[in-house]
Design an enzyme around this catalytic site. Structure first.
Site, PDB file in Angstrom:
ATOM      1  N   SER A 123       0.810  -1.220   0.000  1.00  0.00           N
ATOM      2  CA  SER A 123       0.000   0.000   0.000  1.00  0.00           C
ATOM      3  C   SER A 123       0.844   1.271   0.000  1.00  0.00           C
ATOM      4  CB  SER A 123      -0.952   0.010   1.202  1.00  0.00           C
ATOM      5  OG  SER A 123      -0.233   0.087   2.416  1.00  0.00           O
ATOM      6  N   LYS A 160       0.553   4.393   7.155  1.00  0.00           N
ATOM      7  CA  LYS A 160      -0.133   5.250   6.189  1.00  0.00           C
ATOM      8  C   LYS A 160       0.281   6.708   6.401  1.00  0.00           C
ATOM      9  CE  LYS A 160      -2.861   2.118   4.223  1.00  0.00           C
ATOM     10  NZ  LYS A 160      -2.072   0.961   4.723  1.00  0.00           N
TER      11      LYS A 160
END
Length: 206
Positions: A123, A160
Site C-alpha cells: 500500500s 499510512k
C-alpha cells in the site's frame, strides 16, 4: 523509558515481580495493599504516571490490564527490536511481540528509531516502502498531517500518511489501488504508535 521517581520505581518493580512470579500483573488493589497506599485509586495514579513515561501501557477495561513496555529498547546492546505480529488489544512494544533484534544504530535515523516494524503489503510502494521492508519507527504521538505514521485503528496496525479533518482522520496509502482508511473518532479508536523515520531494504539482511 523516561527516568522514574523512587515511588514509581517501586510500583514498576512490583509489576515486574508479579508477572515473573505468577505470569500476571497485579490488580490496583494488590498494588495498594503491598505498597501501603490508602486506596486502589492511589495505585491508579502511579500507573498513569508510569504510562505517561512509557514504562507501561494500561489496557482499558481489565483489572490486570497492565503491560510492561521494552525498557530502553533503542539503547539495548541487542540492537533495535523487530516487532512482528501485533496481537489485538496489546501494546505494540510488549515484550511478546519482539521477533528478534538488529544491530542498527538508532541515531542513524532522525529522530532516532525506537523499533523496527516489518512491512506487510504494497500500500505504500509508491514512496519506496515495499513489502517485507523493515520500517524504522520513532515512538511518538506527536505527529503532523502529511507524515507517514504507524497507526492502530481499533485492533489493526497500519502504515499510512496522516490527514486530520475535524473528528475524522484519513490514513492515505501511497498506491492508487488502495483507498484511504477513514476513521471516525466519535466511534472508532485511533492510536498513533510512531513516526516512520526510515527504511531498511529486505535484501540488506540476506
Amino acid at each position: 523509558m523516561k527516568p522514574l521517581t523512587p515511588r514509581q520505581q517501586q510500583v514498576f518493580d512490583l509489576i515486574k515481580s508479579k508477572i515473573e512470579d505468577t505470569g500476571m500483573p497485579p490488580t490496583r488493589a494488590e498494588i495498594a495493599r503491598e505498597l501501603g497506599f490508602r486506596s486502589a485509586n492511589a495505585a491508579e495514579e502511579h500507573l498513569k504516571a508510569l504510562a505517561r513515561k512509557q514504562a507501561i501501557e494500561i489496557i482499558p477495561g481489565a483489572s490486570r490490564g497492565i503491560r510492561i513496555l521494552l525498557e530502553d529498547a533503542a539503547n539495548d546492546d541487542q540492537g533495535l527490536p523487530l516487532i512482528g505480529q501485533v496481537a489485538a488489544g496489546e501494546p505494540i512494544l510488549a515484550q511478546e511481540h519482539v521477533e528478534s533484534h538488529y544491530q542498527v544504530d538508532p541515531a542513524m535515523f532522525k529522530p532516532k528509531a525506537d523499533f523496527l516494524l516489518r512491512v506487510n503489503g504494497e500500500s505504500m510502494k509508491d514512496i519506496g516502502i515495499m513489502d517485507g521492508d523493515l520500517l524504522a519507527v520513532h515512538k511518538t504521538q506527536d505527529v503532523r498531517d502529511g507524515q507517514v505514521v504507524v497507526a492502530r485503528v481499533d485492533d489493526d496496525v497500519t502504515v499510512k500518511r496522516l490527514e486530520r479533518k475535524g473528528s475524522t482522520v484519513l490514513l492515505h496509502a501511497e498506491n492508487e489501488e488502495f483507498s484511504p482508511i477513514q476513521v471516525d473518532l466519535t466511534s472508532q479508536h485511533l492510536t498513533i504508535e510512531g513516526l516512520a523515520v526510515g527504511i531498511i531494504r529486505n535484501t540488506d539482511w540476506m
